[in-house]
Design an enzyme around this catalytic site. Sequence first.
Site, mmCIF file in Angstrom:
data_model
loop_
_atom_site.group_PDB
_atom_site.id
_atom_site.type_symbol
_atom_site.label_atom_id
_atom_site.label_comp_id
_atom_site.label_asym_id
_atom_site.label_seq_id
_atom_site.Cartn_x
_atom_site.Cartn_y
_atom_site.Cartn_z
ATOM 1 N N ILE A 374 0.839 -1.215 0.000
ATOM 2 C CA ILE A 374 0.000 0.000 0.000
ATOM 3 C C ILE A 374 0.870 1.259 0.000
ATOM 4 C CG2 ILE A 374 -1.718 1.338 1.311
ATOM 5 C CD1 ILE A 374 -2.914 -1.307 2.268
ATOM 6 N N GLU A 400 10.761 -22.367 15.763
ATOM 7 C CA GLU A 400 9.869 -23.048 16.725
ATOM 8 C C GLU A 400 8.697 -23.753 16.044
ATOM 9 O OE1 GLU A 400 9.384 -21.742 20.560
ATOM 10 O OE2 GLU A 400 11.068 -20.372 20.454
HETATM 11 C C1 LIG Z 1 16.641 -17.193 12.377
HETATM 12 C C2 LIG Z 1 16.461 -18.604 12.863
HETATM 13 C C3 LIG Z 1 16.632 -18.877 14.206
HETATM 14 C C4 LIG Z 1 16.503 -20.195 14.676
HETATM 15 N N1 LIG Z 1 16.726 -20.450 16.001
HETATM 16 C C5 LIG Z 1 16.793 -21.754 16.424
HETATM 17 C C6 LIG Z 1 17.202 -22.078 17.761
HETATM 18 O O1 LIG Z 1 17.429 -21.190 18.589
HETATM 19 N N2 LIG Z 1 17.352 -23.368 18.080
HETATM 20 C C7 LIG Z 1 17.114 -24.381 17.197
HETATM 21 O O2 LIG Z 1 17.275 -25.542 17.559
HETATM 22 N N3 LIG Z 1 16.691 -24.109 15.935
HETATM 23 C C8 LIG Z 1 16.534 -22.826 15.539
HETATM 24 N N4 LIG Z 1 16.150 -22.528 14.248
HETATM 25 C C9 LIG Z 1 15.844 -23.623 13.342
HETATM 26 C C10 LIG Z 1 14.366 -23.706 13.010
HETATM 27 O O3 LIG Z 1 13.623 -24.124 14.127
HETATM 28 C C11 LIG Z 1 14.234 -24.646 11.804
HETATM 29 O O4 LIG Z 1 14.783 -23.958 10.701
HETATM 30 C C12 LIG Z 1 12.817 -25.033 11.524
HETATM 31 O O5 LIG Z 1 12.347 -25.883 12.550
HETATM 32 C C13 LIG Z 1 12.685 -25.761 10.192
HETATM 33 O O6 LIG Z 1 13.573 -26.812 10.115
HETATM 34 P P1 LIG Z 1 14.553 -26.968 8.838
HETATM 35 O O7 LIG Z 1 15.277 -25.698 8.702
HETATM 36 O O8 LIG Z 1 15.347 -28.198 8.976
HETATM 37 O O9 LIG Z 1 13.580 -27.098 7.622
HETATM 38 P P2 LIG Z 1 12.925 -28.421 7.036
HETATM 39 O O10 LIG Z 1 12.438 -29.287 8.140
HETATM 40 O O11 LIG Z 1 13.874 -29.022 6.062
HETATM 41 O O12 LIG Z 1 11.687 -27.834 6.286
HETATM 42 C C14 LIG Z 1 11.748 -27.254 4.981
HETATM 43 C C15 LIG Z 1 10.320 -26.986 4.526
HETATM 44 O O13 LIG Z 1 9.580 -28.232 4.469
HETATM 45 C C16 LIG Z 1 8.407 -28.140 5.254
HETATM 46 N N5 LIG Z 1 8.127 -29.438 5.893
HETATM 47 C C17 LIG Z 1 8.985 -30.223 6.588
HETATM 48 N N6 LIG Z 1 8.352 -31.329 7.045
HETATM 49 C C18 LIG Z 1 7.065 -31.240 6.624
HETATM 50 C C19 LIG Z 1 5.916 -32.063 6.781
HETATM 51 N N7 LIG Z 1 5.950 -33.195 7.466
HETATM 52 N N8 LIG Z 1 4.755 -31.645 6.217
HETATM 53 C C20 LIG Z 1 4.675 -30.468 5.520
HETATM 54 N N9 LIG Z 1 5.749 -29.657 5.331
HETATM 55 C C21 LIG Z 1 6.921 -30.029 5.877
HETATM 56 C C22 LIG Z 1 8.730 -27.089 6.312
HETATM 57 O O14 LIG Z 1 7.553 -26.511 6.837
HETATM 58 C C23 LIG Z 1 9.558 -26.091 5.504
HETATM 59 O O15 LIG Z 1 8.682 -25.270 4.772
HETATM 60 C C24 LIG Z 1 16.195 -21.233 13.771
HETATM 61 C C25 LIG Z 1 15.999 -20.939 12.419
HETATM 62 C C26 LIG Z 1 16.137 -19.646 11.963
HETATM 63 C C27 LIG Z 1 15.925 -19.367 10.508
#
Ligand SMILES: Cc1cc2nc3c(=O)[nH]c(=O)nc-3n(C[C@H](O)[C@H](O)[C@H](O)COP(=O)(O)OP(=O)(O)OC[C@H]3O[C@@H](n4cnc5c(N)ncnc54)[C@H](O)[C@@H]3O)c2cc1C
Length: 423
Positions: A374, A400
């Site tokens: 906007i 989370e």
């Molecule tokens: C800035 C930042 C801070 C963070 N801080 C912390 C922290 O303090 N401690 C910590 O431990 N982690 C932390 N994380 C990690 C964060 O919790 C994970 O990135 C998140 O849980 C997703 O996991 P992944 O990155 O392995 O993605 P993936 O699990 O590989 O997921 C990739 C995509 O696939 C989708 N997906 C996965 N499984 C399924 C399913 N069964 N059904 C449908 N869709 C699915 C997900 O929703 C996502 O869109 C942080 C991440 C970021 C970016």
Amino acid sequence: MPIEFEAPKPIIQAQFVLKTVAEEMMRPKSRYFDENEHEIPWDYIEFMHSAMKAMGGSSLAPKENGNGREKESSEKEKRPPIGYQLIATQLEALSWGDVGMYHCLPGGGLGAAAVHSVGTPEQKAKFLARFNAEKPTFAAMCITEAGAGSDNSAIRTRAVLDEKTNEWVINGEKIFVTGGDKSFTEYEKLGRGFIVVWASIDPSAGRAGMRAFVVEGGTPGVKAVKLEHKMGIRVSDTAAISLVDARVPFENILGSPTVETNTAGFKKAMATFDATRPLVAATGIGVARAALEFLKEKLAENGVQIRYGLPRQKLSNIEREVIDMEVMLKSAWLMVIKAVWMADNKKPNALEASMSKVKSGDVTTKITQKVVEILGPLGYSREFLAEKWFRDAKITDIYEGTGQINRLVVARQILGYSGKDLR
Ligand SMILES: Cc1cc2nc3c(=O)[nH]c(=O)nc-3n(C[C@H](O)[C@H](O)[C@H](O)COP(=O)(O)OP(=O)(O)OC[C@H]3O[C@@H](n4cnc5c(N)ncnc54)[C@H](O)[C@@H]3O)c2cc1C
């Protein structure tokens, strides 16, 4: 129990004080720290630490009385508990100031929340007392690994008991740890922090073998090896942490050291998120409120006032869009309030916690995107913070538990399916 929509006095007072902090200390520095990624906002950290210390310490859990037990409310004042509700309001207010700087708030963060959820009273007393000490101190939680984020049962970090020394020996690499650098790297201005590391004590047992360990700052073999360059919340440090033969005292394991045949221990640890998901939702709402208020200010400067109360067909498109966004924001906030109210009243809130996180993730990304849209070039320009809020808001839907994962949690809760049945 009566439903009360008026905020209790301590919450109104906190909102008032934190609004000043947000306006005076956070907003003026917001752009600077966005552009100077990884620079540490020491003035803010030191100020907030002194202020919080004066008010009785901090962590992402309702106030502790120092011995790990929640403050008993006196018999005379039988007020309903508002611990998590107060924290949600505080985080919303600080995130309105700057959500990245909110992440630099000293205190226990997710690390302390894990100790609070899973630790024994002795562990809570031992590990949480430091947040009220002289120097600001941080803690973090490390679950995520390459290949183990949403599916945290896939973690490969191992903890093996050395029976000769009665120590756990931990090996693995954790990524994306919020506050990982400030919790683990030694800075003169900071107290000794800790990280809570999730590791398997028995990979053949799957989730039943997963445990959380408190790893103290300075433990040999552990270091923050990388700081992520990010799209938003750039002032918040997000570290990769490597653990090579890190030795941890036996008693630093949170919960039971024996492998049970069920996943009760794991589930209890996961309860950390029932407490913290609504709080993450609250931070997103703070960012979206900042964006929406800014839009209304700019519209007002250009002579556009929102005519509340008119029938919808008599409103301009912009007015309708603003009102719709306000409705989305308020409904998201009400879901947060319900989830934290349940946590405060010790009611199981896994469903409401995930719902509030899903709703906030959706609403905050939509609102900040719409505001940029906007405002047009003003929204896209770095002269204003709208484009930053758009970048900052997205994380609400990622950490989370992503939006997709929290939707799964909601579906399982409603339909009565287990993680195995619906994934
Ligand atoms: C800035 C930042 C801070 C963070 N801080 C912390 C922290 O303090 N401690 C910590 O431990 N982690 C932390 N994380 C990690 C964060 O919790 C994970 O990135 C998140 O849980 C997703 O996991 P992944 O990155 O392995 O993605 P993936 O699990 O590989 O997921 C990739 C995509 O696939 C989708 N997906 C996965 N499984 C399924 C399913 N069964 N059904 C449908 N869709 C699915 C997900 O929703 C996502 O869109 C942080 C991440 C970021 C970016």
